[in-house]
Design an enzyme around this catalytic site. Structure first.
Site, short mmCIF file in Angstrom:
data_model
loop_
_atom_site.label_atom_id
_atom_site.label_comp_id
_atom_site.label_asym_id
_atom_site.label_seq_id
_atom_site.Cartn_x
_atom_site.Cartn_y
_atom_site.Cartn_z
N GLU A 1 -0.80 -5.82 5.99
CA GLU A 1 0.57 -5.88 4.92
C GLU A 1 0.93 -6.65 5.55
O GLU A 1 2.25 -7.38 5.30
CB GLU A 1 0.88 -4.04 5.51
CG GLU A 1 0.32 -3.05 4.04
CD GLU A 1 1.25 -1.83 4.12
OE1 GLU A 1 0.93 -1.03 4.10
OE2 GLU A 1 2.04 -1.36 5.59
N THR B 1 0.77 -1.20 0.29
CA THR B 1 0.04 -0.22 -0.04
C THR B 1 0.70 1.30 -0.07
O THR B 1 1.94 0.92 0.61
CB THR B 1 -1.25 -0.13 1.19
OG1 THR B 1 -1.49 -1.19 1.18
CG2 THR B 1 -1.70 1.72 1.51
N LYS C 1 6.69 0.61 8.80
CA LYS C 1 5.83 1.37 7.73
C LYS C 1 3.73 1.22 8.79
O LYS C 1 4.18 1.41 9.54
CB LYS C 1 5.39 -0.51 7.23
CG LYS C 1 6.67 -1.31 6.15
CD LYS C 1 6.79 -2.23 5.53
CE LYS C 1 5.16 -2.46 4.76
NZ LYS C 1 4.43 -1.11 4.11
C1 5RP Z 1 1.38 2.10 4.01
C2 5RP Z 1 2.89 1.86 4.28
C3 5RP Z 1 3.70 2.53 3.34
O1 5RP Z 1 4.21 1.47 2.50
C4 5RP Z 1 4.67 3.24 3.43
O2 5RP Z 1 3.86 3.84 4.13
C5 5RP Z 1 4.94 3.98 2.53
O3 5RP Z 1 4.29 5.14 1.85
P1 5RP Z 1 4.57 5.92 0.03
O4 5RP Z 1 5.41 4.93 -0.80
O5 5RP Z 1 3.86 6.40 0.30
O6 5RP Z 1 5.68 6.35 1.39
O7 5RP Z 1 3.06 0.86 5.13
O8 5RP Z 1 0.84 1.70 5.63
#
Ligand code: 5RP
EC number: 5.3.1.6
Length: 220
Positions: A105, A28, A96
């Site tokens: 996840e 995500t 994360k």
């Molecule tokens: C979502 C996550 C994402 O992998 C993390 O926040 C990184 O996001 P982005 O690619 O938008 O920087 O853990 O729950």
């Protein structure tokens, strides 16, 4: 090169880890959104995806990629899980959950054989903790869990207005310098009322594809 170009670069690089005719685990976030777009270009070569959030499922389906129920998938059927990170250290432990999808996840990552982390260079750190650590909590346990997190040295902050896909809340824990990620992951998960926390250390990434202005660097 701006941050989006770095994210796109690592998303493209991740495609070579996707075997023919497999089910792909999909994370995500904004980096993963680039990966989903790349996956759509080879959708004829894969069986489908298992997804870690409603948001990713929606994007996958819109692009014509079948989203399968994780419960209908066997233990050897997901060779790779591709996801971003908020921070990743040199041992490939991660924080994360910036997008509040940490629990799903972690579940999809647990089923997959390989975790491929895709991130731009700004996420690569020596010690994790500058990014507040997300903790998914059963709503009625919010105050209890917050008090226990203070005892562990953190300053929890309720992420107001956010409900996870599982109907829970998020506490973001500020002020941690995470010297022992595996131990802290375990300690926080033992607090009653915690669903899971955003440390992915017990199950770290197997491969990190890091987007830098000099190209994609691969770490294992
Ligand atoms: C979502 C996550 C994402 O992998 C993390 O926040 C990184 O996001 P982005 O690619 O938008 O920087 O853990 O729950």
């Amino acid at each position: 090169m701006d941050q989006n170009q770095l994210k796109q670069q690592v998303a493209q690089a991740a495609i070579k880890f996707v075997p023919e005719d497999c089910i792909v685990g999909v994370g995500t976030g904004s980096t993963v959104n680039f990966f989903i777009d790349e996956l759509a270009k080879i959708k004829g070569r894969i069986k489908g995806a298992v997804s870690s959030s409603e948001a990713s499922s929606q994007r996958l389906k819109q692009l014509g990629i079948a989203v399968l129920d994780l419960n209908s998938v066997g233990p050897d059927e997901v060779p790779v899980y591709v996801d971003g990170a908020d921070e990743v250290n040199h041992q490939l432990h991660m924080i994360k959950g910036g997008g509040a999808a940490l629990t799903r996840e972690k579940i999809v990552a647990a089923v997959a054989q390989q975790f491929i982390c895709i991130a731009d260079a700004s996420k690569y750190v020596t010690i994790m903790g500058n990014f507040p650590l997300p903790v998914e909590v059963i709503p009625m346990a919010r105050s209890h869990v917050a008090r226990e997190l203070v005892k562990l040295g953190g300053q929890p902050e309720w992420r107001m207005g956010v409900t996870t896909d599982n109907g829970n809340i998020i506490l973001d824990v500020h002020g941690l310098q995470i010297a022992e990620p595996v131990k802290l992951e375990q300690q926080i998960n033992q607090i009653v009322g915690v669903v899971t926390n955003g440390l992915f250390a017990a199950r770290r990434a197997d491969v990190l594809l890091l987007g830098t202005p000099d190209g994609v660097k691969e770490y294992r």
